[in-house]
Design a protein around this motif. Structure first.
Motif, mmCIF file in Angstrom:
data_model
loop_
_atom_site.group_PDB
_atom_site.id
_atom_site.type_symbol
_atom_site.label_atom_id
_atom_site.label_comp_id
_atom_site.label_asym_id
_atom_site.label_seq_id
_atom_site.Cartn_x
_atom_site.Cartn_y
_atom_site.Cartn_z
ATOM 1 N N UNK B 238 0.833 -1.192 0.000
ATOM 2 C CA UNK B 238 0.000 0.000 0.000
ATOM 3 C C UNK B 238 0.877 1.255 0.000
ATOM 4 N N UNK B 239 2.006 1.138 0.695
ATOM 5 C CA UNK B 239 2.952 2.247 0.774
ATOM 6 C C UNK B 239 3.460 2.654 -0.607
ATOM 7 N N UNK B 240 3.805 1.651 -1.380
ATOM 8 C CA UNK B 240 4.339 1.931 -2.706
ATOM 9 C C UNK B 240 3.274 2.549 -3.590
ATOM 10 N N UNK B 241 2.051 2.031 -3.472
ATOM 11 C CA UNK B 241 0.956 2.598 -4.256
ATOM 12 C C UNK B 241 0.772 4.066 -3.901
ATOM 13 N N UNK B 242 0.889 4.364 -2.600
ATOM 14 C CA UNK B 242 0.741 5.740 -2.135
ATOM 15 C C UNK B 242 1.775 6.630 -2.833
ATOM 16 N N UNK B 243 3.010 6.140 -2.860
ATOM 17 C CA UNK B 243 4.076 6.935 -3.495
ATOM 18 C C UNK B 243 3.774 7.190 -4.957
ATOM 19 N N UNK B 244 3.313 6.132 -5.636
ATOM 20 C CA UNK B 244 2.981 6.283 -7.055
ATOM 21 C C UNK B 244 1.882 7.314 -7.218
ATOM 22 N N UNK B 245 0.851 7.199 -6.349
ATOM 23 C CA UNK B 245 -0.276 8.125 -6.414
ATOM 24 C C UNK B 245 0.172 9.571 -6.209
#
Lengths: 352, 299
Positions: B238-245
């Motif tokens: 989820x953390x990585x998705x957040x960064x991408x977002x």
């Protein structure tokens, strides 16, 4: 992740706004309409890949090309309208796999070999007529030179014939030696015959075949030289016996397997020359393309020549000493030679 | 004009090189060239199976040893059996399995016609009997007449021949060995690809304007697709998705806050909207390959 569950946390933020228009993706619509066919094709292909096309029912076999064409057309459409990477990759893969099943001719080992020897091989040989003529002339020149040299001075025999082939024969051999130990040496049983068979097949002939074919890559000159050299050896052999009044016997002794064996050597040489020809004069192709197009013909000739080597080795190992009559040796050798000639001239002519 | 040949080329599959063959319907199909490693593994598997079969056939031969036959005869018989088995093996499988052998099947390789035509039996025969000339027979000559130190010409020739032939696959771009060259075939990798669910979501929660969507091109769209598919299999946290977002929002100038728990939905909606936008543009002839390029008009 369905729509109702995920709308809860953001309820407050979007509640004031009117419902949004739905996003309509052409590629998604396209996929929905066609997906069923793709899946059906995938099932068929999977089965055909795993258990062979025979495992498909008659109905499935009829559906296969239809589904294949629809998948290929889907692929062309998808390439222009869709950016869904997974779907594109899937369609590429599915079309290719289906293509390989639909256009992959299945044949058994027996069918393949039958087709090769009934059609491809004699056709390839016929197409290499000029090349065969050149290597034949080269060999005849070699035979003549070897004969003339050795008849005059038998020291040439030791110079021309490698020790392995000469065995114990040489200028010092007497007529009796040659008659009893060579031409009419007794039959030593099947096991010994087999040893000769394997030895000639896997060592001498194979090297000649490989060399003459592969040296074609060096513009063909070494191939021609190799043919001349093989002729020299043969000429020297005949001359040695000519000097002892054994011409008739030695030619019979050589004929029984030599007719087939030298045909095979000539075929290998011709194969090498085809390669040289097409590399030097690639016509409208690039050299590599030319090699691919005509290399197949050359390879077919050489591969067929392996069969001739095989038969020659059987004749040499099995029959040469078994048949003790010179007349019969002539009959067998040239009889089989005549069969080869008929085969190369006639086989596989039908159907254009 | 640098337009990609096919949309699938935009983000190429990692590893393998691609070639194109034209199907009889006139549609270019992209094939993945098999790697040297894969081919070596396939050949090793076949080689082991092959030799197991040969050894099995040698068992009855031990009877000949008991009968006290000469060594030369025994070698002759053994060479003959080996010759027959290795040629029948490759020919049988590549003919009956349409360009595949057990080793190739395990590694997922296939032999195909280089120009997209059917793989003809004559091509299979050519490519496999050439193997005999390429490797096996020179190897036998090399190993049979005693050590190399005797300086036997045939052995040195065989040695040079094996080296030269072995170099051929490294010297052409389609990694063809001599037999492939002559038969007009090549060896490809044929993985099975699955059709995954469509990521595009019909009813969107977030909506984007065209201004938001012009920031990216097809390449970024497909990278995002990979990330979203990775998130489905939990390869991305989820953390990585957040960064991408965060990164996307900064780039496209999105102001409204997005709560952490709806990050995945944001990305998905953005993916859908971006794809709809780019596909529409492409339909109008304006293909945008990546974020750096100006839309090009394809004729």
């Amino acid at each position: 992740m369905d729509g109702t569950a995920r709308s809860e946390p953001d309820e407050t933020r979007i509640s004031a706004e009117p419902p949004r228009p739905q996003v309509v993706l052409r590629s998604s619509e396209f996929r929905k309409k066609r997906e069923e066919d793709w899946r059906a094709l995938e099932v068929l292909i999977d089965r055909a890949e795993r258990r062979g096309i025979r495992s498909l029912s008659a109905v499935d076999v009829q559906r296969l090309p239809v589904l294949y064409r629809s998948a290929v057309s889907s692929l062309s459409v998808a390439r222009s309208i869709a950016l869904d990477r997974n779907m594109l990759a899937y369609l590429e893969n599915l079309s290719l796999r289906a293509f390989l099943v639909v256009y992959g001719p299945r044949s058994s080992l027996l069918d393949g070999l039958k087709r090769f020897f009934a059609r491809d091989f004699p056709r390839a040989v016929r197409s290499a007529g000029p090349h065969l003529l050149i290597v034949t002339l080269a060999m005849i020149a070699g035979v003549a030179a070897g004969f003339i040299l050795t008849v005059g001075d038998e020291d040439w025999f030791s110079a021309l014939v490698p020790a392995g082939l000469a065995a114990d024969r040489g200028p010092e051999s007497t007529r009796e030696d040659l008659l009893t130990k060579e031409i009419f040496a007794p039959w030593q049983g099947a096991a010994h015959a087999f040893a000769i068979f394997a030895n000639t097949l896997f060592q001498h002939n194979t090297m000649v075949g490989i060399l003459s074919f592969s040296l074609g890559l060096a513009a063909g000159i070494p191939t021609v030289l190799l043919m001349v050299y093989n002729g020299l050896i043969l000429g020297a052999f005949v001359a040695l016996h000519y000097n002892r009044g054994l011409t008739y016997e030695i030619i019979g002794w050589l004929s029984i397997h030599g007719v087939t064996e030298f045909t095979a050597i000539l075929l290998c040489g011709a194969g090498g020359l085809v390669i040289a020809d097409k590399m030097l004069f690639p016509d409208r192709f690039s050299r590599l393309q030319s090699l691919a197009v005509h290399g197949r013909v050359a390879a077919q000739i050489v591969i067929g020549a392996v069969l001739l080597f095989f038969i020659a080795a059987i004749l040499e190992g099995g029959f040469r000493q078994f048949v003790q009559s010179t007349e019969l040796r002539y009959a067998i050798g040239w009889g089989i030679g005549g069969l080869w000639l008929g085969y190369f001239l006639r086989a596989g002519r039908r159907r254009g | 004009m640098a337009s990609p040949a096919q949309p699938t080329d935009i983000l190429p599959a990692a590893g393998r090189n691609h070639r194109e063959i034209i199907s009889p319907e006139g549609v270019p199909l992209s094939v993945e060239l098999a790697d040297f490693g894969e081919r070596a593994v396939a050949f090793t598997i076949d080689f082991i199976l092959l030799n197991a079969a040969i050894l099995l056939l040698y068992l009855p031969l031990s009877y000949l040893v008991l009968l006290d036959f000469g060594g030369a005869i025994l070698t002759g018989v053994m060479m003959f059996v080996a010759f027959l088995v290795r040629n029948t093996y490759f020919l049988h499988f590549e003919l009956a399995w349409r360009g595949s052998t057990p080793g190739k099947r395990i590694t997922g390789l296939r032999v195909i016609d280089r120009r997209g035509g059917p793989l003809l039996p004559s091509a299979v025969i050519a490519r496999n009997l050439t193997r005999e000339f390429e490797i096996f027979m020179p190897l036998i000559v090399l190993l049979s007449i005693g050590g190399v130190e005797t300086g036997n010409v045939a052995q040195w020739l065989s040695f040079a021949w094996i080296l030269a032939i072995g170099a051929i696959p490294f010297l052409n771009r389609d990694r063809m060995r001599g037999g492939d060259l002559i038969a007009g075939t090549m060896v490809i990798a044929l993985p099975r690809r699955a059709l995954l669910s469509d990521l595009a979501q019909r009813d969107a929660l977030f909506s984007f304007t065209d201004k938001h969507l012009t920031a990216y091109g097809a390449y970024e769209l497909q990278v995002l697709e990979e990330i979203l598919r990775g998130a489905q299999t939990e390869a991305y946290s989820a953390d990585m998705l957040r960064q991408v977002g965060e990164k996307i929002r900064r780039k496209i100038g999105w102001r409204e806050p997005v709560p952490l728990e709806s990050e995945a939905m944001f990305l998905r909606d953005f993916y859908t909207a971006e794809r709809a936008f780019l596909e529409r543009e492409q339909l109008f002839g304006k293909t945008k390959v990546d974020k750096y390029s100006q839309p090009v008009r394809r004729v």
